[in-house]
Design a protein around this motif. Structure first.
Motif, PDB file in Angstrom:
ATOM      1  N   GLY A  46      46.450  65.471  25.226  1.00 18.94           N
ATOM      2  CA  GLY A  46      47.134  65.503  26.516  1.00 18.94           C
ATOM      3  C   GLY A  46      48.238  66.539  26.580  1.00 18.94           C
ATOM      4  O   GLY A  46      49.099  66.484  27.458  1.00 18.94           O
ATOM      5  N   LYS A  47      48.221  67.504  25.669  1.00 18.01           N
ATOM      6  CA  LYS A  47      49.261  68.533  25.634  1.00 18.01           C
ATOM      7  C   LYS A  47      49.068  69.514  26.791  1.00 18.01           C
ATOM      8  O   LYS A  47      47.982  70.045  26.998  1.00 18.01           O
ATOM      9  CB  LYS A  47      49.202  69.287  24.303  1.00 18.01           C
ATOM     10  CG  LYS A  47      50.274  70.353  24.150  1.00 18.01           C
ATOM     11  CD  LYS A  47      50.156  71.043  22.788  1.00 18.01           C
ATOM     12  CE  LYS A  47      51.207  72.137  22.632  1.00 18.01           C
ATOM     13  NZ  LYS A  47      51.095  72.817  21.319  1.00 18.01           N
ATOM     14  N   ALA A  48      50.120  69.736  27.553  1.00 17.37           N
ATOM     15  CA  ALA A  48      50.040  70.651  28.694  1.00 17.37           C
ATOM     16  C   ALA A  48      49.704  72.060  28.231  1.00 17.37           C
ATOM     17  O   ALA A  48      50.214  72.538  27.212  1.00 17.37           O
ATOM     18  CB  ALA A  48      51.355  70.659  29.450  1.00 17.37           C
ATOM     19  N   MET A  49      48.829  72.723  28.976  1.00 17.12           N
ATOM     20  CA  MET A  49      48.481  74.097  28.643  1.00 17.12           C
ATOM     21  C   MET A  49      49.617  75.031  29.052  1.00 17.12           C
ATOM     22  O   MET A  49      50.210  74.860  30.118  1.00 17.12           O
ATOM     23  CB  MET A  49      47.208  74.521  29.380  1.00 17.12           C
ATOM     24  CG  MET A  49      45.982  73.714  29.012  1.00 17.12           C
ATOM     25  SD  MET A  49      44.543  74.409  29.848  1.00 17.12           S
ATOM     26  CE  MET A  49      43.416  73.007  29.797  1.00 17.12           C
ATOM     27  N   PRO A  50      49.920  76.038  28.245  1.00 13.01           N
ATOM     28  CA  PRO A  50      50.941  77.012  28.641  1.00 13.01           C
ATOM     29  C   PRO A  50      50.436  77.866  29.797  1.00 13.01           C
ATOM     30  O   PRO A  50      49.228  78.064  29.951  1.00 13.01           O
ATOM     31  CB  PRO A  50      51.133  77.854  27.378  1.00 13.01           C
ATOM     32  CG  PRO A  50      49.815  77.759  26.672  1.00 13.01           C
ATOM     33  CD  PRO A  50      49.299  76.367  26.948  1.00 13.01           C
ATOM     34  N   ALA A  51      51.344  78.358  30.617  1.00 17.63           N
ATOM     35  CA  ALA A  51      50.939  79.242  31.704  1.00 17.63           C
ATOM     36  C   ALA A  51      50.190  80.457  31.152  1.00 17.63           C
ATOM     37  O   ALA A  51      49.175  80.878  31.697  1.00 17.63           O
ATOM     38  CB  ALA A  51      52.155  79.686  32.508  1.00 17.63           C
ATOM     39  N   GLU A  52      50.679  81.000  30.045  1.00 16.78           N
ATOM     40  CA  GLU A  52      50.020  82.098  29.354  1.00 16.78           C
ATOM     41  C   GLU A  52      50.332  82.016  27.871  1.00 16.78           C
ATOM     42  O   GLU A  52      51.438  81.613  27.492  1.00 16.78           O
ATOM     43  CB  GLU A  52      50.486  83.469  29.879  1.00 16.78           C
ATOM     44  CG  GLU A  52      49.993  83.818  31.262  1.00 16.78           C
ATOM     45  CD  GLU A  52      50.322  85.261  31.627  1.00 16.78           C
ATOM     46  OE1 GLU A  52      51.519  85.615  31.642  1.00 16.78           O
ATOM     47  OE2 GLU A  52      49.392  86.038  31.889  1.00 16.78           O
ATOM     48  N   ALA A  53      49.369  82.386  27.039  1.00 15.57           N
ATOM     49  CA  ALA A  53      49.588  82.496  25.600  1.00 15.57           C
ATOM     50  C   ALA A  53      48.896  83.769  25.140  1.00 15.57           C
ATOM     51  O   ALA A  53      47.773  84.072  25.572  1.00 15.57           O
ATOM     52  CB  ALA A  53      49.029  81.283  24.863  1.00 15.57           C
ATOM     53  N   PHE A  54      49.578  84.526  24.279  1.00 13.07           N
ATOM     54  CA  PHE A  54      49.101  85.860  23.928  1.00 13.07           C
ATOM     55  C   PHE A  54      48.732  85.976  22.453  1.00 13.07           C
ATOM     56  O   PHE A  54      49.397  85.404  21.582  1.00 13.07           O
ATOM     57  CB  PHE A  54      50.182  86.905  24.236  1.00 13.07           C
ATOM     58  CG  PHE A  54      50.603  86.925  25.678  1.00 13.07           C
ATOM     59  CD1 PHE A  54      49.668  86.919  26.693  1.00 13.07           C
ATOM     60  CD2 PHE A  54      51.946  86.949  26.019  1.00 13.07           C
ATOM     61  CE1 PHE A  54      50.047  86.931  28.025  1.00 13.07           C
ATOM     62  CE2 PHE A  54      52.349  86.972  27.343  1.00 13.07           C
ATOM     63  CZ  PHE A  54      51.400  86.964  28.352  1.00 13.07           C
ATOM     64  N   ALA A  55      47.677  86.765  22.192  1.00  7.61           N
ATOM     65  CA  ALA A  55      47.261  87.094  20.832  1.00  7.61           C
ATOM     66  C   ALA A  55      47.883  88.439  20.437  1.00  7.61           C
ATOM     67  O   ALA A  55      48.249  89.234  21.302  1.00  7.61           O
ATOM     68  CB  ALA A  55      45.734  87.171  20.757  1.00  7.61           C
ATOM     69  N   VAL A 109      45.894  79.867  37.275  1.00  5.06           N
ATOM     70  CA  VAL A 109      45.347  78.952  36.278  1.00  5.06           C
ATOM     71  C   VAL A 109      45.848  79.377  34.891  1.00  5.06           C
ATOM     72  O   VAL A 109      45.963  80.572  34.610  1.00  5.06           O
ATOM     73  CB  VAL A 109      43.806  78.974  36.334  1.00  5.06           C
ATOM     74  CG1 VAL A 109      43.192  78.138  35.211  1.00  5.06           C
ATOM     75  CG2 VAL A 109      43.318  78.476  37.699  1.00  5.06           C
ATOM     76  N   PRO A 110      46.175  78.436  34.018  1.00  5.63           N
ATOM     77  CA  PRO A 110      46.613  78.799  32.659  1.00  5.63           C
ATOM     78  C   PRO A 110      45.649  79.784  31.992  1.00  5.63           C
ATOM     79  O   PRO A 110      44.432  79.673  32.153  1.00  5.63           O
ATOM     80  CB  PRO A 110      46.633  77.451  31.928  1.00  5.63           C
ATOM     81  CG  PRO A 110      46.938  76.462  33.006  1.00  5.63           C
ATOM     82  CD  PRO A 110      46.210  76.971  34.221  1.00  5.63           C
ATOM     83  N   ARG A 111      46.212  80.727  31.229  1.00  9.93           N
ATOM     84  CA  ARG A 111      45.407  81.831  30.682  1.00  9.93           C
ATOM     85  C   ARG A 111      45.759  82.111  29.226  1.00  9.93           C
ATOM     86  O   ARG A 111      46.922  82.109  28.836  1.00  9.93           O
ATOM     87  CB  ARG A 111      45.647  83.117  31.490  1.00  9.93           C
ATOM     88  CG  ARG A 111      44.852  84.315  31.002  1.00  9.93           C
ATOM     89  CD  ARG A 111      45.112  85.531  31.869  1.00  9.93           C
ATOM     90  NE  ARG A 111      46.371  86.184  31.561  1.00  9.93           N
ATOM     91  CZ  ARG A 111      46.522  87.182  30.693  1.00  9.93           C
ATOM     92  NH1 ARG A 111      45.460  87.645  30.022  1.00  9.93           N
ATOM     93  NH2 ARG A 111      47.689  87.744  30.470  1.00  9.93           N
ATOM     94  N   ILE A 112      44.715  82.375  28.441  1.00  5.85           N
ATOM     95  CA  ILE A 112      44.862  82.846  27.061  1.00  5.85           C
ATOM     96  C   ILE A 112      44.371  84.288  27.014  1.00  5.85           C
ATOM     97  O   ILE A 112      43.308  84.598  27.551  1.00  5.85           O
ATOM     98  CB  ILE A 112      44.022  82.000  26.079  1.00  5.85           C
ATOM     99  CG1 ILE A 112      44.378  80.515  26.205  1.00  5.85           C
ATOM    100  CG2 ILE A 112      44.220  82.499  24.647  1.00  5.85           C
ATOM    101  CD1 ILE A 112      45.803  80.172  25.855  1.00  5.85           C
ATOM    102  N   GLY A 113      45.125  85.163  26.391  1.00  6.12           N
ATOM    103  CA  GLY A 113      44.676  86.557  26.325  1.00  6.12           C
ATOM    104  C   GLY A 113      45.710  87.446  25.699  1.00  6.12           C
ATOM    105  O   GLY A 113      46.246  87.148  24.627  1.00  6.12           O
TER     106      GLY A 113
END
Length: 348
Positions: free
Chosen positions: A321-330, A151-155
């Protein structure tokens, strides 16, 4: 069989019936939640942020960042503390959907609930995004999951964080005159959490490269809490009393702080311990007191940044409707007793 393993086994068996038959009949794996069958929202957006260990300093910051971003964007946001209760995760997801949340952002207490959370969100056509920890669409173990089924993840990048921790630990080791034969590296983390394994494995490898030393390593499985880590490290130390010097690595500040405390209680002096935390929200407590400590440094990870980025990502999906990135990092920053205050670390 432990309670956690029993829960995970029974959950996955149920999901095999729910999900496996569909896969056999179609020969295909359904798309990720958030990427299909989720309609744009033209009116008020409602999001539920479900967090494990919501009373932990990092997650408190994450919730604060999420709330601030939600207020900025005009979003109705509800934050739910799941504690460490995997069963509560499923019921709270169902409750959020019943309350007409358009999107769910979740930090799961146990990745085994992942497939059930995914299916519940998909059935309701509700967008789903994880923060911090990964979950898999098709199985209970993210580490064994194809990347296309995560599932797409932010972290944060676990490998990148681990490399920073290992580098600093290696640099601290090079300042000593310790004998390799009576030194050990102890690594503590919850072994079924994928991002923890990524962090710790990268830290161990980078430590060796930076220190230029071949030091025996001891791995201990914990529940990612200070007391859990303290108990497990204490047992390992008792079994290795001939060791004079320790390097302590872990998935988070809780593991490293627990390890440093266990060594202190076992009679080791701060000069015989190199702990490099990951979070800085507990490490700073030792530094704030101004007393000598085995916690030599910590990687500052700001939960506020993750919470804000997660809400922004969900908003972009639901509104545009913007596709979520597979991962995005802080971003992250290494801090110690001399720099933590200027870096903006919150020390409760």
């Amino acid at each position: 069989m432990s309670t956690t393993r029993s829960f995970r086994a029974s959950t996955f068996l149920g999901l095999t019936v729910a999900l496996g038959l569909t896969a056999c009949s179609t020969g295909q794996t359904a798309g990720k939640p958030g990427d299909d069958d989720v309609a744009k929202v033209s009116g008020k957006i409602s999001i539920t942020y479900l967090q494990k260990q919501g009373d932990q300093e990092y997650f408190i910051g994450e919730a604060a960042g999420a709330k601030a971003k939600a207020a900025e964007l005009g979003i109705d946001l509800k934050v739910v503390n799941l504690g460490n209760d995997a069963n509560k995760t499923v019921s709270e997801v169902q409750s959020a959907i019943a309350q007409k949340s358009n999107g769910l952002i979740i930090v799961v207490p146990d990745p085994a609930v992942g497939p059930q959370v995914v299916q519940t969100a998909r059935d309701a056509k509700v967008a789903l995004l994880t923060s911090d920890d990964q979950i898999c669409v098709t199985g209970p173990e993210p580490s064994a999951c194809p990347k296309s089924d995560l599932v797409p993840r932010i972290g944060f990048s676990g490998a990148q964080m681990g490399r920073e921790v290992g580098k600093r630990a290696g640099e601290e080791y090079k300042k000593t005159d310790w004998n390799q034969a009576d030194t050990r590296v102890i690594s503590a983390w919850k072994h079924d959490v994928t991002v923890c394994a990524d962090r710790v494995n990268a830290a161990k490898e980078t430590f060796i490269d930076t220190a230029g030393a071949s030091i025996q390593r001891i791995d201990v499985a914990t529940d990612n809490t200070p007391t859990g880590a303290q108990d497990k490290v204490a047992a390992a130390v008792t079994a290795n009393r001939a060791v004079k010097h320790w390097i302590v690595l872990g998935c988070n500040d809780e593991n490293v702080q627990g390890g440093v405390t266990a060594l202190q209680n076992a009679g080791y002096e701060p000069d015989d311990v190199i702990g490099v935390g990951l979070g800085a929200y507990l490490a700073c407590k030792d530094w704030n007191g101004g007393r000598p400590t085995g916690m030599k440094a910590a990687l500052f990870i700001n939960g506020r940044d993750v919470g804000a980025l997660a809400v922004q990502t969900m908003y972009d999906k639901l509104r545009n409707g913007k596709a979520m990135p597979a991962e995005a990092f802080a971003p992250t920053a290494m801090v110690d007793a001399t720099t933590w205050k200027t870096a903006g670390v919150t020390c409760s």
